[in-house]
Design an enzyme around this catalytic site. Structure first.
Site, PDB file in Angstrom:
ATOM      1  N   ALA A 314    -125.062 -77.744 -48.196  1.00  0.00           N
ATOM      2  CA  ALA A 314    -123.627 -77.769 -48.014  1.00  0.00           C
ATOM      3  C   ALA A 314    -122.689 -78.355 -47.960  1.00  0.00           C
ATOM      4  O   ALA A 314    -121.723 -78.095 -47.478  1.00  0.00           O
ATOM      5  CB  ALA A 314    -124.218 -76.168 -46.992  1.00  0.00           C
ATOM      6  N   GLY A 317    -118.752 -78.775 -45.989  1.00  0.00           N
ATOM      7  CA  GLY A 317    -118.796 -77.577 -45.321  1.00  0.00           C
ATOM      8  C   GLY A 317    -117.669 -76.913 -45.906  1.00  0.00           C
ATOM      9  O   GLY A 317    -117.947 -75.844 -45.714  1.00  0.00           O
ATOM     10  N   LYS A 319    -117.142 -75.008 -48.287  1.00  0.00           N
ATOM     11  CA  LYS A 319    -117.538 -74.127 -48.843  1.00  0.00           C
ATOM     12  C   LYS A 319    -118.087 -73.039 -47.985  1.00  0.00           C
ATOM     13  O   LYS A 319    -117.665 -71.471 -48.336  1.00  0.00           O
ATOM     14  CB  LYS A 319    -117.875 -74.018 -50.913  1.00  0.00           C
ATOM     15  CG  LYS A 319    -117.601 -75.280 -51.513  1.00  0.00           C
ATOM     16  CD  LYS A 319    -118.332 -75.686 -52.474  1.00  0.00           C
ATOM     17  CE  LYS A 319    -117.840 -76.498 -53.925  1.00  0.00           C
ATOM     18  NZ  LYS A 319    -117.435 -77.666 -53.340  1.00  0.00           N
ATOM     19  N   ASP A 337    -128.519 -78.494 -45.449  1.00  0.00           N
ATOM     20  CA  ASP A 337    -128.016 -80.152 -46.032  1.00  0.00           C
ATOM     21  C   ASP A 337    -129.235 -81.459 -45.054  1.00  0.00           C
ATOM     22  O   ASP A 337    -129.581 -81.034 -44.456  1.00  0.00           O
ATOM     23  CB  ASP A 337    -126.793 -80.867 -45.065  1.00  0.00           C
ATOM     24  CG  ASP A 337    -126.286 -81.951 -46.128  1.00  0.00           C
ATOM     25  OD1 ASP A 337    -125.480 -81.650 -47.492  1.00  0.00           O
ATOM     26  OD2 ASP A 337    -126.580 -82.767 -45.660  1.00  0.00           O
ATOM     27  N   CYS A 436    -119.413 -80.783 -59.293  1.00  0.00           N
ATOM     28  CA  CYS A 436    -118.241 -81.148 -59.813  1.00  0.00           C
ATOM     29  C   CYS A 436    -117.948 -82.387 -60.275  1.00  0.00           C
ATOM     30  O   CYS A 436    -117.943 -83.117 -60.722  1.00  0.00           O
ATOM     31  CB  CYS A 436    -117.417 -81.721 -58.646  1.00  0.00           C
ATOM     32  SG  CYS A 436    -118.463 -82.947 -57.793  1.00  0.00           S
TER      33      CYS A 436
END
Length: 508
Positions: A314, A317, A319, A337, A436
């Site tokens: 995560a 944070g 998203k 995380d 990404c």
């Protein structure tokens, strides 16, 4: 996201990769959000309280570039520290930033053109001399707002301060020869497509060759060209506190030029706002800084109020908080995380945004299936650690740090994460897999392999839901069979992949 900051301890992380070395080598990754920077004038002015040893934009840039090469460190961290220590602000800080990131961005092309001017070769120079020539060449060749004599004189003065008369004379001679032959500095005719694109847009040849095989020559040229453009500044509106229309009105009142994102219904592109994280709107939880492509992930997850949602990897944070905003503050979002301090960062964002339906967990995402009950979540987001090849525009260091082997290694981690996370999803639930990167082995091929291994899963119907009507995403929606593959030239946003996977309600 790339390997840095994601919720697993395995695979190639962000440890800086190779170094930015003697011949277009590599550097540590730079941080997110490099915005467009306007270079200042010929030289920096001295300010009160400034460290007298570091007083100009060029000296700060030289210090950072040399440290990146010698230490393999993160250039954004080095730059931020150097700027604070030097006291540079405004246009001077902007010029230092442009020189650091621009030199790294155009590294192999700079070295290609510089090499013939250096009698004994770039590789034999001291690192600080090599980087002084690089950043000076960048000014002469790529920045048209800086008088050439100012760039040369500053370089000679820095060489005198750091070296001896012989070095300053060499620097002066090299740069003046570059100026005399500036019109001759053109790439030769007859280069093959890989060499031409690699030098024209300053990317490693292995990367260009890979993309030509995957996307074709024309698309590869567009990818590399887009990677060298300044990234947009975009923010996400916190829909629990305001609307996009109202936020646009407030920005207009403050003299900002801003427009609604054509990609995300929660996004705003700010055309002249500077660092939006320093605004009262950010402090008061009305906006978050986030790339437009990244905003699509929470929307793809389709979280509903009252649901139980897991964000496996995560940090930092963005998203997670977007998911919680869409859920209108109800239900539960569990954000994991691996690093406790990054889990704390998620908590801080949630508090700033007024979201009390987020809980955090710190641990390896590969072990979540051992810590949480099976089939206990309605929605799961796996924003997986990846090669990060979609965010080179923001992190130019990445293209020099990565190797072909990194992709194969991280793909193994992604595969294991998908297998592990899938156990935690309820029948009928939705799992979104995102990265990404623009590498098919990490994206569409990864999803196809997962579906072959897990017949209890299928592509969600209508996927990518609602996106085909957005003209900026039409190419991305038709690029792959499974999911949405955004390339950086599609909408001037990050390269991103998103796939929606539904767990069948009944048996196989």
């Amino acid at each position: 996201m790339s390997g840095e900051g994601k919720g697993t301890s395995r695979g190639p992380g962000s440890g800086g990769g190779k170094r930015l070395g003697a011949g277009a080598g590599a550097a540590g990754q730079i941080g997110r959000g490099r915005g467009p920077v306007q270079p200042s004038g010929a030289s920096a002015s001295r300010g009160s309280g400034r460290n007298p040893a570091v007083v100009s934009a060029r000296s700060v840039a030289l210090q950072v570039l040399t440290a990146v090469e010698q230490e393999g460190a993160y250039s954004n961290l080095l730059l931020n520290g150097a700027l604070q220590k030097s006291g540079l602000t405004g246009p001077d800080a902007g010029l230092a930033t442009e020189l650091v990131y621009g030199t790294i961005q155009r590294l192999n092309t700079i070295d290609y053109f510089l090499e013939p001017f250096v009698t004994k070769g770039l590789a034999k120079l001291a690192p600080w001399v090599r980087n002084l020539l690089r950043l000076s060449f960048y000014q002469l060749h790529y920045l048209d707002r800086i008088p050439p004599h100012a760039a040369v004189n500053e370089a000679v003065n820095l060489a005198k301060k750091k070296g001896h008369q012989g070095i300053s004379g060499m620097v002066n001679g090299v740069l003046r020869n570059v100026l005399r032959r500036k019109e001759e500095l053109r790439l030769p005719e007859g280069l093959d497509p890989v060499q031409r694109i690699a030098l024209e847009h300053s990317h490693p040849e292995w990367m260009v060759s890979l993309w030509i095989r995957q996307y074709g020559e024309e698309a590869t040229g567009a990818i590399c060209r887009a990677n060298n453009e300044p990234p947009s500044v975009s923010v996400r509106v916190n829909r629990t506190r305001t609307s996009r229309d109202e936020m646009l009105r407030l920005m207009e009142e403050q003299g900002l030029r801003a427009s609604a994102s054509p990609i995300s219904p929660d996004g705003i592109v700010v055309h002249n706002g500077g660092n939006m994280a320093l605004t009262p709107w950010y402090r008061d939880g009305m906006i978050s800084v986030q790339d437009e492509s990244s905003m699509l992930v929470a929307e793809a997850l389709d979280p509903q109020p009252g649901m139980a949602v897991l964000d496996c990897c995560a940090a930092p944070g963005g998203k997670t908080c977007h998911i919680a905003e869409i859920m209108e503050g109800s239900g539960r979002v569990l954000a994991n995380d691996i690093h406790p301090h990054k889990a704390k960062l998620i908590e801080d964002h949630a508090k700033r945004l007024g979201l009390d339906n987020i809980d955090t967990l710190s641990g390896d995402a590969l072990q979540l299936a051992e810590r949480l009950d099976a089939a206990s979540f309605d929605r799961i987001l796996l924003d997986a650690p990846c090669s990060g090849l979609g965010v080179i525009r923001r992190k130019p260091d990445l293209k020099w740090a990565k190797t072909p082997g990194d992709i194969a290694e991280i793909a193994g981690v992604q595969r294991a994460l998908l297998d592990s996370a899938s156990v935690l999803l309820k029948p009928g639930g939705l799992l979104v897999y995102s990265t990404c990167t623009i590498e098919p082995r990490e994206n569409a091929e990864m999803v196809a392999s997962f579906l072959n291994r897990h017949p209890e899963f299928e592509l969600a119907a209508g996927e990518p839901a609602g996106w085909k009507g957005r003209t900026s995403l039409e190419a991305a929606a038709g690029r792959v069979e499974a999911g949405l593959q955004i390339l950086p030239q599609d909408a001037h946003s990050d390269g991103f992949y998103i796939a929606r996977l539904r767990k069948k309600s009944e048996g196989i």
